[in-house]
Scaffold this motif. Structure first.
Motif, short mmCIF file in Angstrom:
data_model
loop_
_atom_site.label_atom_id
_atom_site.label_comp_id
_atom_site.label_asym_id
_atom_site.label_seq_id
_atom_site.Cartn_x
_atom_site.Cartn_y
_atom_site.Cartn_z
N THR A 193 0.84 -1.20 0.00
CA THR A 193 0.00 0.00 0.00
C THR A 193 0.87 1.25 0.00
OG1 THR A 193 -1.53 -1.27 1.37
CG2 THR A 193 -1.97 1.08 1.12
N THR A 194 1.92 1.23 0.83
CA THR A 194 2.84 2.37 0.87
C THR A 194 3.42 2.63 -0.52
OG1 THR A 194 3.46 1.77 3.11
CG2 THR A 194 4.92 3.28 1.95
N ALA A 195 3.91 1.57 -1.16
CA ALA A 195 4.52 1.71 -2.49
C ALA A 195 3.51 2.30 -3.47
CB ALA A 195 5.02 0.36 -2.98
N ALA A 196 2.25 1.82 -3.39
CA ALA A 196 1.22 2.31 -4.32
C ALA A 196 1.00 3.81 -4.13
CB ALA A 196 -0.08 1.54 -4.09
N CYS A 197 1.00 4.24 -2.87
CA CYS A 197 0.82 5.68 -2.62
C CYS A 197 1.96 6.51 -3.22
CB CYS A 197 0.72 5.94 -1.12
SG CYS A 197 -0.79 5.31 -0.38
N TYR A 198 3.20 6.02 -3.05
CA TYR A 198 4.34 6.74 -3.63
C TYR A 198 4.23 6.79 -5.14
CZ TYR A 198 6.99 7.25 0.68
OH TYR A 198 7.40 7.63 1.92
N LEU A 199 3.73 5.68 -5.74
CA LEU A 199 3.61 5.67 -7.20
C LEU A 199 2.63 6.73 -7.68
CD1 LEU A 199 3.76 1.85 -7.98
CD2 LEU A 199 5.43 3.61 -8.57
N GLY A 204 2.22 11.44 -10.76
CA GLY A 204 1.74 12.83 -10.79
C GLY A 204 2.84 13.78 -11.21
N LEU A 205 4.00 13.66 -10.55
CA LEU A 205 5.12 14.55 -10.85
C LEU A 205 5.66 14.29 -12.25
CD1 LEU A 205 7.00 14.60 -7.45
CD2 LEU A 205 6.18 16.59 -8.71
N LYS A 206 5.65 13.01 -12.65
CA LYS A 206 6.15 12.67 -13.98
C LYS A 206 5.25 13.29 -15.05
CE LYS A 206 8.00 8.81 -16.30
NZ LYS A 206 7.92 7.39 -16.61
N GLY A 207 3.94 13.23 -14.80
CA GLY A 207 3.00 13.85 -15.72
C GLY A 207 3.24 15.34 -15.83
N LEU A 208 3.49 15.95 -14.69
CA LEU A 208 3.76 17.39 -14.64
C LEU A 208 5.02 17.71 -15.46
CD1 LEU A 208 2.15 19.49 -13.04
CD2 LEU A 208 3.97 19.47 -11.34
N VAL C 60 11.13 -0.82 -14.46
CA VAL C 60 12.04 0.28 -14.14
C VAL C 60 11.26 1.44 -13.52
CG1 VAL C 60 13.50 2.07 -15.15
CG2 VAL C 60 13.81 -0.30 -15.84
N ASP C 61 10.08 1.71 -14.08
CA ASP C 61 9.26 2.81 -13.57
C ASP C 61 8.81 2.53 -12.13
OD1 ASP C 61 8.93 5.13 -14.88
OD2 ASP C 61 6.86 4.77 -15.48
N LEU C 62 8.42 1.28 -11.87
CA LEU C 62 8.00 0.93 -10.51
C LEU C 62 9.13 1.13 -9.52
CD1 LEU C 62 5.89 -2.36 -11.01
CD2 LEU C 62 5.08 -0.06 -10.47
#
Lengths: 225, 242, 224
Positions: A193-199, A204-208, C60-62
């Motif tokens: 769950t933690t990892a999913a939240c970071y993703l 979001g930042l990558k999209g930006l 890699v993205d993950l």
């Protein structure tokens, strides 16, 4: 085995993760603002001709880059009380992230400024601009565009680095995962769950970054036919 | 107007300007030519202090260049410089490019600067390109904006550093035409170029440089029909062959 | 009092050496594994197979999108649940190697993509086979481009190895943490820890800078 992966427990802990998500988000924003300030000051010092200004900046930048953030974090966490400065863990964490990222941001800004071609500076000189005018009117507006993508990259690094604050028990995302893992002995549920939240934050930042890249690209070749 | 007296310059061990003595009168147009590496660009870059000189005197419009007492930004405002690679500001439109220095260096009101800027851009034939960015303009158009950018400062002297050598052949004449009209209005000009047609048309004097020294200097007529040295003859035969 | 602390610190030098040894061992092993795997992944990433390329891209993205600390926890706590028993050292090596491989994969792929298509066409025209084109023409040029960021990545790897202390491995950072419980002078203890990392990392940083400026010169970018 993972067949008894418990979504129910995750739902139960969702408020904790929500709180952790927001904590990570805002402490990252505050740290990034701090890092920008540190970076701009360091970069300004580094670009000075006077050794009195640029040598300390260079030493600081190299010292930060050659040592791990975790050691820097512990240095402040265990070291500041020694100087009689007792701060909450959260503040120590934000301080460490700002001081660390600031060194990288200083280098990003410097690279941006140095990427502006000599000819641009000479055009400013030739029309009688002072150093400050050239910086303000010619160099910085162009450098600003060049630095946005790497700055967003640094923001991604900072968000991920903020996970280390869980080790000095700041309550944020990773801490939420640790709590779930240790309270219920469910590390898979907790850390996935933690990892999913970071993703979410990462994409979001990558999209930006992609958006800003496209916007900047448009600016430079505006409607060329 | 521009006076070199025994000026020398070194790049490290390389002696790039050797004992230069040269006097440019007001309203005079001087063309500087010579093989690449002869120091001709360095020569005109010294005039507005883009390069520093080692010894000798360089006096421009009554100011000694390199003298700590001289306010170089003030002097540079009086001296226009056109670069080989244009060096327009890519983040500014044509009109913003030509008004930037008048507004911030000359402290002219924005509205007045913009009116003058439009007039100058129209004069170089770009009345329809006020809001174009440099990336939307051809090389010839960019160089004409660069010339307008200088003219907007109402300079007393204009320096041109190979203004047409980065251009495609079909764009050279549009830039030279503008330069001719500037010269005919009585501007003091130093022009580094190999465009001998331009030299014949407007220059009072051609200066030939080789290996950092002025080898020959005379009217275009003398220089083209009767070059005095072997080096200038060899140079002319190379550039006039085509 | 400072003197007493110094003596106490000097007393713990065997521990410090062990920590430094652990940091170097962790970094070195994962550096080698990560580089080998990373190169393989990078070549596959730019290869013709879309499915493999996509799969690598997602992985890699993950990895790039999540904190290394969370990755270590996932590996250390979840692999045993899947029936794979492993100690902290192995978990640390797996996590670090995986991280390095992912970043190196992207560096190598970027290097390969930057080789001009004309080069590949020339190799095609002279009849070189696929693997020959890669080995003789593309990779040598991609390598030159990738070298500075690769060295920079090694510095990051050494620094990231400090995070492994979170699962109890006695590396340099963990030693600092242990010592500071006995000698309550965090400034001194972690300054010494920092010097330990600096001694290892700084030469690499200098090397990366040198390679970078040499490449810039070779490409003729530094001109007036």
């Amino acid at each position: 085995m993972l067949e008894n992966f418990s979504f129910r427990t995750i739902v139960e802990y969702l408020p904790l993760f929500g709180h952790g998500f927001l904590a990570t988000l805002w402490l990252s924003i505050v740290s990034f603002a701090g890092a920008l300030a540190v970076g701009i000051i360091l970069c300004a010092m580094n670009l000075q001709r006077s050794r009195l200004a640029n040598v300390p900046a260079k030493i600081y930048i190299d010292a930060i880059r050659a040592t791990p953030l975790l050691a820097q974090l512990y240095f402040l966490y265990f070291g500041l009380p020694r100087l009689g400065i007792v701060l909450p863990e959260l503040v120590v964490g934000i301080l460490a992230l700002s001081l660390n990222s600031g060194a990288y941001i200083a280098e990003i800004i410097r690279a941006g400024i140095l990427s502006i071609s000599r000819g641009q500076v000479e055009a400013g000189i030739a029309s009688g601009m002072t150093y400050m005018q050239r910086m303000r009117l010619v160099v910085l507006p162009q450098a600003f565009r060049v630095t946005i993508p790497p700055l967003l990259g640094q923001a991604i690094v900072l968000v991920k680095d903020s996970a280390l604050l869980s080790l000095i028990s700041v309550s944020e995302l990773t801490r939420a995962g640790q709590l779930l893992a240790s309270d219920r002995f469910m590390p898979a549920e907790g850390f996935i769950t933690t990892a999913a939240c970071y993703l979410i934050l990462y994409y979001g930042l990558k999209g930006l970054a992609a958006l800003s890249g496209r916007w900047l690209g448009q600016q430079s070749v505006r409607s060329r036919t | 107007m521009i006076e070199f007296r025994g000026v020398n310059k070194w790049f490290g061990a390389l002696h790039v300007l050797k004992d230069i003595t040269l006097n440019v009168e007001p309203r005079e147009v001087v063309v500087v030519c010579g093989p690449s590496g002869s120091g001709k660009s360095t020569l005109i870059r010294c005039v507005n202090g883009l390069e520093s000189t080692k010894d000798g005197d360089l006096v421009v419009d009554g100011h000694r260049v390199g003298d700590p007492a001289t306010d170089m930004t003030e002097l540079r405002a009086e001296v226009g410089f056109v670069f080989q690679s244009f060096n327009l500001y890519p983040h500014k439109t044509a009109l913003e490019n030509v008004t930037l220095a008048p507004i911030h260096v000359r402290k002219i009101a924005r509205s007045a600067a913009e009116a003058a800027g439009r007039e100058m851009l129209a004069r170089v034939g770009l009345a329809d390109k006020f809001n174009a960015y440099p990336s939307e303009l051809s090389g010839g158009q960019q160089q004409r904006v660069a010339i307008a950018r200088c003219l907007c400062m109402r300079p007393k002297i204009m320096l041109f550093d190979e203004p047409t050598s980065a251009l495609d052949p079909e764009m050279i004449s549009e830039v030279l035409d503008v330069m001719v009209s500037v010269a005919e209005e009585g501007m003091t000009m130093m022009v580094v170029t190999h465009e001998m047609g331009f030299a014949r048309k407007v220059a009072q004097r051609v200066v030939f440089m080789d290996a950092g020294a002025i080898v020959e200097s005379g009217t275009p007529e003398e220089f083209f029909s009767n070059p005095k040295t072997d080096r200038s003859r060899a140079f002319l035969s190379k550039i006039l062959r085509h | 009092m400072i003197w007493q602390q110094f003596q106490s610190l000097i007393g713990s030098y065997p521990l410090a050496l062990r920590g430094l040894g652990m940091t170097v061992a962790l970094s070195l092993i994962s550096l080698v594994v990560g580089t080998l795997v990373g190169f393989a992944l990078g070549i596959l990433r730019t290869g013709g197979n879309q499915l493999i390329s996509r799969a690598i891209g997602v992985w890699v993205d993950l990895i790039r999108g999540t904190p290394f600390l969370v990755q270590i926890f996932l590996i250390f706590f979840i692999l045993p649940e899947l029936g794979i028993e492993l100690d902290a050292f192995t978990a640390g090596i797996i996590a670090l190697s995986n991280l390095a491989a992912c970043f190196i994969c992207e560096i190598v792929a970027a290097g390969i993509r930057a080789v001009p298509t004309g080069q590949v066409e020339a190799a095609l025209a002279s009849g070189l086979a696929r693997w020959q084109r890669m080995r003789q023409v593309v990779l040598p040029q991609a390598m030159r481009m990738s070298l500075p960021p690769l060295v920079g990545q090694y510095v990051l790897l050494i620094k990231d190895s400090s995070v492994v202390s979170a699962i109890g491995l006695t590396d340099l950072t963990r030693v600092g943490w242990l010592v500071v419980q006995r000698v309550p002078n965090g400034l001194l203890v972690f300054a010494i820890v920092g010097i330990g990392y600096f001694v290892v990392c700084y030469p690499l940083i200098l090397l990366a800078r040198r390679l970078e400026s040499r490449m810039g010169a070779a490409h003729g970018e530094v001109q007036l």
